[in-house]
Design a protein around this motif. Structure first.
Motif, mmCIF file in Angstrom:
data_model
loop_
_atom_site.group_PDB
_atom_site.id
_atom_site.type_symbol
_atom_site.label_atom_id
_atom_site.label_comp_id
_atom_site.label_asym_id
_atom_site.label_seq_id
_atom_site.Cartn_x
_atom_site.Cartn_y
_atom_site.Cartn_z
ATOM 1 N N ALA A 98 0.886 -1.064 0.126
ATOM 2 C CA ALA A 98 -0.133 -0.180 0.165
ATOM 3 C C ALA A 98 0.754 1.358 0.030
ATOM 4 O O ALA A 98 0.499 2.474 -0.377
ATOM 5 N N LYS A 99 2.031 1.158 0.524
ATOM 6 C CA LYS A 99 2.988 2.588 0.418
ATOM 7 C C LYS A 99 3.032 2.874 -0.864
ATOM 8 O O LYS A 99 2.861 4.033 -1.175
ATOM 9 N N GLU A 100 3.778 2.177 -1.919
ATOM 10 C CA GLU A 100 3.844 2.468 -3.267
ATOM 11 C C GLU A 100 2.471 2.924 -3.900
ATOM 12 O O GLU A 100 2.536 4.085 -4.507
ATOM 13 N N LYS A 101 1.515 2.287 -3.479
ATOM 14 C CA LYS A 101 0.044 2.615 -4.080
ATOM 15 C C LYS A 101 -0.293 4.050 -3.819
ATOM 16 O O LYS A 101 -0.519 4.854 -4.347
ATOM 17 N N ASN A 102 -0.180 4.371 -2.250
ATOM 18 C CA ASN A 102 -0.607 5.546 -1.754
ATOM 19 C C ASN A 102 0.247 6.664 -2.229
ATOM 20 O O ASN A 102 -0.211 7.775 -2.593
ATOM 21 N N VAL A 103 1.615 6.467 -2.411
ATOM 22 C CA VAL A 103 2.361 7.462 -2.844
ATOM 23 C C VAL A 103 2.171 7.817 -4.332
ATOM 24 O O VAL A 103 2.319 9.005 -4.891
ATOM 25 N N ASN A 104 1.832 6.938 -5.165
ATOM 26 C CA ASN A 104 1.476 7.251 -6.487
ATOM 27 C C ASN A 104 0.369 8.016 -6.632
ATOM 28 O O ASN A 104 0.362 8.662 -7.657
ATOM 29 N N ILE A 105 -0.697 7.636 -5.841
ATOM 30 C CA ILE A 105 -1.830 8.249 -5.870
ATOM 31 C C ILE A 105 -1.497 9.876 -5.649
ATOM 32 O O ILE A 105 -2.076 10.925 -6.362
ATOM 33 N N PHE A 106 -0.705 10.060 -4.526
ATOM 34 C CA PHE A 106 -0.474 11.538 -4.451
ATOM 35 C C PHE A 106 0.347 11.873 -5.363
ATOM 36 O O PHE A 106 0.104 13.311 -5.661
ATOM 37 N N LYS A 107 1.319 11.543 -6.021
ATOM 38 C CA LYS A 107 2.203 11.885 -7.307
ATOM 39 C C LYS A 107 1.084 12.262 -8.215
ATOM 40 O O LYS A 107 1.332 13.243 -8.911
ATOM 41 N N GLU A 108 0.175 11.500 -8.488
ATOM 42 C CA GLU A 108 -0.803 11.644 -9.687
ATOM 43 C C GLU A 108 -1.532 12.916 -9.409
ATOM 44 O O GLU A 108 -1.876 13.699 -10.316
ATOM 45 N N LYS A 109 -2.087 13.173 -8.279
ATOM 46 C CA LYS A 109 -2.698 14.178 -7.486
ATOM 47 C C LYS A 109 -2.123 15.604 -7.908
ATOM 48 O O LYS A 109 -2.190 16.725 -8.557
ATOM 49 N N LEU A 110 -0.434 15.576 -7.592
ATOM 50 C CA LEU A 110 0.201 16.578 -7.884
ATOM 51 C C LEU A 110 0.518 16.706 -9.229
ATOM 52 O O LEU A 110 0.664 18.207 -9.514
ATOM 53 N N GLY A 111 0.566 15.875 -10.095
ATOM 54 C CA GLY A 111 0.802 15.933 -11.445
ATOM 55 C C GLY A 111 -0.210 16.884 -11.946
ATOM 56 O O GLY A 111 0.137 17.260 -13.273
ATOM 57 N N GLU A 112 -1.167 17.092 -11.385
ATOM 58 C CA GLU A 112 -2.308 17.671 -12.151
ATOM 59 C C GLU A 112 -1.855 19.265 -12.240
ATOM 60 O O GLU A 112 -2.325 19.948 -13.231
ATOM 61 N N THR A 113 -0.971 19.526 -11.410
ATOM 62 C CA THR A 113 -0.634 21.081 -11.439
ATOM 63 C C THR A 113 1.102 21.259 -11.657
ATOM 64 O O THR A 113 1.614 22.428 -11.836
ATOM 65 N N TRP A 114 1.734 20.141 -11.343
ATOM 66 C CA TRP A 114 3.256 19.990 -11.344
ATOM 67 C C TRP A 114 3.632 19.424 -12.479
ATOM 68 O O TRP A 114 3.453 18.368 -12.736
ATOM 69 N N GLU A 115 4.704 19.927 -13.304
ATOM 70 C CA GLU A 115 5.264 19.322 -14.295
ATOM 71 C C GLU A 115 6.589 18.549 -13.859
ATOM 72 O O GLU A 115 6.645 17.261 -14.115
ATOM 73 N N GLU A 116 7.123 18.796 -12.625
ATOM 74 C CA GLU A 116 8.354 17.916 -12.097
ATOM 75 C C GLU A 116 8.144 17.980 -10.616
ATOM 76 O O GLU A 116 8.047 19.211 -10.124
ATOM 77 N N LEU A 117 8.020 16.958 -10.161
ATOM 78 C CA LEU A 117 7.621 16.864 -8.660
ATOM 79 C C LEU A 117 9.094 17.001 -7.695
ATOM 80 O O LEU A 117 9.789 16.717 -8.198
ATOM 81 N N PRO A 118 8.835 17.510 -6.677
ATOM 82 C CA PRO A 118 10.029 17.591 -5.671
ATOM 83 C C PRO A 118 10.237 16.399 -5.207
ATOM 84 O O PRO A 118 9.665 15.487 -5.301
ATOM 85 N N PRO A 119 11.317 16.360 -4.523
ATOM 86 C CA PRO A 119 12.031 15.085 -3.939
ATOM 87 C C PRO A 119 11.151 14.558 -2.900
ATOM 88 O O PRO A 119 10.336 15.098 -2.262
ATOM 89 N N ILE A 120 11.001 13.132 -2.932
ATOM 90 C CA ILE A 120 10.140 12.363 -1.933
ATOM 91 C C ILE A 120 10.900 11.272 -1.256
ATOM 92 O O ILE A 120 11.518 10.633 -1.765
ATOM 93 N N TYR A 121 10.328 11.208 -0.038
ATOM 94 C CA TYR A 121 11.039 10.440 1.032
ATOM 95 C C TYR A 121 9.905 9.687 1.801
ATOM 96 O O TYR A 121 8.645 10.189 2.138
ATOM 97 N N ILE A 122 10.046 8.345 2.073
ATOM 98 C CA ILE A 122 9.235 7.545 2.922
ATOM 99 C C ILE A 122 9.709 7.463 4.277
ATOM 100 O O ILE A 122 10.952 6.888 4.260
ATOM 101 N N THR A 123 9.081 7.617 5.236
ATOM 102 C CA THR A 123 9.806 7.447 6.650
ATOM 103 C C THR A 123 8.879 6.831 7.799
ATOM 104 O O THR A 123 7.685 6.620 7.425
ATOM 105 N N SER A 124 9.764 6.359 8.675
ATOM 106 C CA SER A 124 8.777 5.824 9.833
ATOM 107 C C SER A 124 9.577 6.289 11.175
ATOM 108 O O SER A 124 10.800 5.974 11.235
ATOM 109 N N SER A 125 9.186 6.742 12.154
ATOM 110 C CA SER A 125 9.641 7.142 13.352
ATOM 111 C C SER A 125 10.003 5.787 14.053
ATOM 112 O O SER A 125 10.837 5.946 14.734
ATOM 113 N N SER A 126 9.148 4.698 13.908
ATOM 114 C CA SER A 126 9.529 3.626 14.590
ATOM 115 C C SER A 126 10.423 2.757 14.190
ATOM 116 O O SER A 126 11.453 2.425 14.971
#
Length: 201
Positions: free
Chosen positions: A150-178
């Motif tokens: 689900a990580k990759e799926k949710n990140v891709n959904i977010f990227k697609e949403k940003l892609g509606e207004t962004w030509e080039e996306l900013p850097p992205i990191y996935i983290t866990s405090s635990s």
């Protein structure tokens, strides 16, 4: 980057009162996104930034001195919080004033809860930073609380949403405090940016 030292410096509501002698990396996100937990994980200090289950806990710009070289700035969360509308307007003004006027700011780390679908408050804030030409990085939090697929799926959904207004996306990191997932990557990003900033001074 090795964290040799990290200590709380102070909390401020006015930019003119805050420290101004070192480069800064600011952390921001919707209320209850796990910002304090991420900061503690990143700096390897369990109780440096105060965590709470109550949205809106951070109400000031909190400065932390890291390695006696740079400041980590913990900004108030935006979006839902159990506070008055007046307080929220005050926070928003304080945040925007800081992001526009801080001359030491290198990056804003925009925190997103990886478990939830794209939220309008996050998208609007990201678009505003882009329009304002404020350099930022997207950091997904709470990766340990979601299944691996689900990580990759949710990140891709977010990227697609940003892609509606962004030509080039900013850097992205996935983290866990635990699990400390993403810690090395974020510290490397800060180390590189700090070195580039220092060379340009």
């Amino acid at each position: 980057m090795f964290i040799k030292s990290a200590k709380y410096v102070g909390s401020y509501v006015k930019l003119q009162d805050s420290p101004k002698n070192r480069p800064e990396f600011a952390f921001i996100g919707r209320s209850n996104v796990g910002k304090s937990s991420l900061i503690n994980m990143l700096l390897d200090k369990k109780k440096l930034a105060k965590t709470s289950n109550t949205p809106g806990k951070t109400q000031t710009m909190n400065y932390f001195d890291v390695n006696e070289q740079w400041y980590l700035v913990d900004l108030p969360g935006y979006g839902y919080a159990k506070v008055s509308k007046t307080a929220r307007v005050k926070w928003e003004k304080m945040i925007r004033n800081y992001l526009f006027r801080s001359k030491q700011l290198i990056y804003v780390f925009q925190l997103i809860d990886i478990r939830v679908p794209p939220q309008s408050a996050d998208i609007e804030f990201i678009n505003w930073m882009g329009e304002s030409r404020i350099p930022f990085i997207i950091v997904f939090t709470k990766a340990d609380k979601i299944k691996e697929g689900a990580k990759e799926k949710n990140v891709n959904i977010f990227k697609e949403k940003l892609g509606e207004t962004w030509e080039e996306l900013p850097p992205i990191y996935i983290t866990s405090s635990s699990t400390k997932e993403g810690r090395e990557g974020l510290l490397k990003r800060i180390e590189t940016a700090y070195a580039e900033f220092s060379e340009g001074v």
